[in-house]
Design a protein around this motif. Structure first.
Motif, PDB file in Angstrom:
ATOM      1  N   GLY A  63       0.807  -1.218   0.000  1.00  0.00           N
ATOM      2  CA  GLY A  63       0.000   0.000   0.000  1.00  0.00           C
ATOM      3  C   GLY A  63       0.834   1.260   0.000  1.00  0.00           C
ATOM      4  N   ALA A  64       1.901   1.250   0.788  1.00  0.00           N
ATOM      5  CA  ALA A  64       2.776   2.417   0.871  1.00  0.00           C
ATOM      6  C   ALA A  64       3.510   2.651  -0.444  1.00  0.00           C
ATOM      7  CB  ALA A  64       3.778   2.242   2.015  1.00  0.00           C
ATOM      8  N   VAL A  65       3.817   1.580  -1.176  1.00  0.00           N
ATOM      9  CA  VAL A  65       4.464   1.712  -2.482  1.00  0.00           C
ATOM     10  C   VAL A  65       3.565   2.490  -3.439  1.00  0.00           C
ATOM     11  CG1 VAL A  65       5.242   0.445  -4.527  1.00  0.00           C
ATOM     12  CG2 VAL A  65       5.850  -0.385  -2.249  1.00  0.00           C
ATOM     13  N   LEU A  66       2.299   2.089  -3.509  1.00  0.00           N
ATOM     14  CA  LEU A  66       1.386   2.750  -4.441  1.00  0.00           C
ATOM     15  C   LEU A  66       1.049   4.172  -3.999  1.00  0.00           C
ATOM     16  CD1 LEU A  66      -1.093  -0.056  -5.547  1.00  0.00           C
ATOM     17  CD2 LEU A  66       1.120   0.613  -6.504  1.00  0.00           C
ATOM     18  N   ILE A  67       0.930   4.395  -2.713  1.00  0.00           N
ATOM     19  CA  ILE A  67       0.649   5.744  -2.223  1.00  0.00           C
ATOM     20  C   ILE A  67       1.809   6.685  -2.563  1.00  0.00           C
ATOM     21  CG2 ILE A  67       0.369   7.142  -0.139  1.00  0.00           C
ATOM     22  CD1 ILE A  67      -1.256   4.765   1.018  1.00  0.00           C
ATOM     23  N   ARG A  90      -3.270   6.056  -5.207  1.00  0.00           N
ATOM     24  CA  ARG A  90      -3.399   6.271  -3.769  1.00  0.00           C
ATOM     25  C   ARG A  90      -4.620   5.559  -3.201  1.00  0.00           C
ATOM     26  NH1 ARG A  90      -2.597  12.643  -2.925  1.00  0.00           N
ATOM     27  NH2 ARG A  90      -3.944  12.648  -4.771  1.00  0.00           N
ATOM     28  N   ARG A  91      -5.721   5.589  -3.933  1.00  0.00           N
ATOM     29  CA  ARG A  91      -6.914   4.860  -3.480  1.00  0.00           C
ATOM     30  C   ARG A  91      -6.637   3.356  -3.428  1.00  0.00           C
ATOM     31  NH1 ARG A  91     -12.176   7.132  -3.958  1.00  0.00           N
ATOM     32  NH2 ARG A  91     -12.034   9.369  -3.502  1.00  0.00           N
ATOM     33  N   ALA A  92      -5.948   2.852  -4.439  1.00  0.00           N
ATOM     34  CA  ALA A  92      -5.599   1.435  -4.444  1.00  0.00           C
ATOM     35  C   ALA A  92      -4.689   1.094  -3.268  1.00  0.00           C
ATOM     36  CB  ALA A  92      -4.923   1.059  -5.765  1.00  0.00           C
TER      37      ALA A  92
END
Length: 223
Positions: A63-67, A90-92
Motif C-alpha cells: 500500500g505504501a508503495v502505491l501511495i 493512492r486509493r488502491a
C-alpha cells in the motif's frame, strides 16, 4: 479458487514496468492528445511515472508503495492526468491497508477503489471518452475472472485485454469530458489518449502478475 499474491517488490515492479511502457509509447500518446487535447499527455505521463519510480520507497508494504507513487505522479505530472492517476494509485494503496501480501481478491478490491477514485475526481462515466472507458471494463473483467476461479495472473490478463478493447472503443465516441469535449463531433474518430495510457498501465500489471516472480502466478489457480 484464487491463487497467487503480490508483495511490495511486485508492486514496485509494476510501477517500473508502467514507466517503461509509457516511455516507449510517449510519442504516440502525445500524438493522440494533439488531435483532441493539449498535445502533452505522453510527455506529462512519462515525466510522472519516471518520478514515481524515483520515489519508490524501500522496506514498506504494498500500500505504501502505491501511495508514494501516486503522490509523485500528482507532484510531477501536468494536466488532468496527474491528479487522476495519482488518485487511482493512492486509493488502491489505501485499500491494501498494511497487508504485506496482496491476493487476487484484494487486488480486485483495490482496482475497484482506484476506479471509484477516478470517477469521484473526474465525474466521468463509461461513454464519456475518457480513461474510465478503459478502466471500468478492466475492473469488471478482473472481477468476472476472479468469480470464475482465475488466479491473480489470469485476472490481471483479463483486465488488460478488456482495457485495450475499451480504449479502442473510444474511437467513435464523442467526448463529453475534458478539453476534447469542446470539439464536439470533431472529437469522433480519435482514440482517447487517457484510455490508451490506462491500457498500458493494465498491461504492465499483467506483465508483472504473470511473471515467475509473483507467488503462485497462474500455476496453482488456472487449471
Amino acid at each position: 479458487m484464487s491463487a497467487g499474491s503480490m508483495d511490495a517488490g511486485d508492486f514496485a515492479a509494476w510501477i517500473r514496468r508502467t514507466a517503461e511502457r509509457v516511455s516507449a509509447d510517449a510519442e504516440r500518446l502525445t500524438r493522440l492528445d494533439a488531435a483532441i487535447g493539449d498535445g502533452d499527455h505522453g510527455l506529462n505521463l512519462d515525466r510522472g511515472f519516471r518520478a514515481a519510480v524515483e520515489a519508490l520507497p524501500g522496506d514498506v508494504p504494498p500500500g505504501a508503495v502505491l501511495i508514494a507513487a501516486g503522490r509523485a505522479i500528482v507532484s510531477k505530472t501536468g494536466g488532468a492526468s496527474g491528479p487522476l492517476y495519482g488518485t487511482a494509485l493512492r486509493r488502491a494503496g489505501k485499500a491494501f491497508g498494511d497487508a504485506a501480501d496482496v491476493d487476487a481478491a484484494a487486488l480486485g478490491s483495490a482496482l475497484r477503489a482506484a476506479l471509484q477514485g477516478v470517477q469521484d475526481l473526474g465525474k466521468a462515466v463509461e461513454g464519456d471518452k475518457t480513461m474510465v472507458d478503459a478502466l471500468a471494463p478492466a475492473v469488471a473483467a478482473y472481477e468476472a475472472a476472479l468469480a470464475d476461479g482465475s488466479g491473480l495472473a489470469g485476472c490481471a490478463r483479463a483486465a488488460a485485454e478488456a482495457a485495450a478493447k475499451g480504449a479502442d472503443g473510444t474511437v467513435p465516441m464523442r467526448a463529453r469530458k475534458g478539453r476534447a469535449s469542446y470539439l464536439g463531433e470533431r472529437s469522433e474518430g480519435h482514440l482517447d489518449p487517457g484510455a490508451s495510457s490506462t491500457a498500458l498501465v493494465l498491461r504492465a500489471l499483467a506483465d508483472v502478475a504473470g511473471s515467475d516472480g509473483v507467488a503462485g502466478s497462474d500455476a496453482a489457480g488456472e487449471g
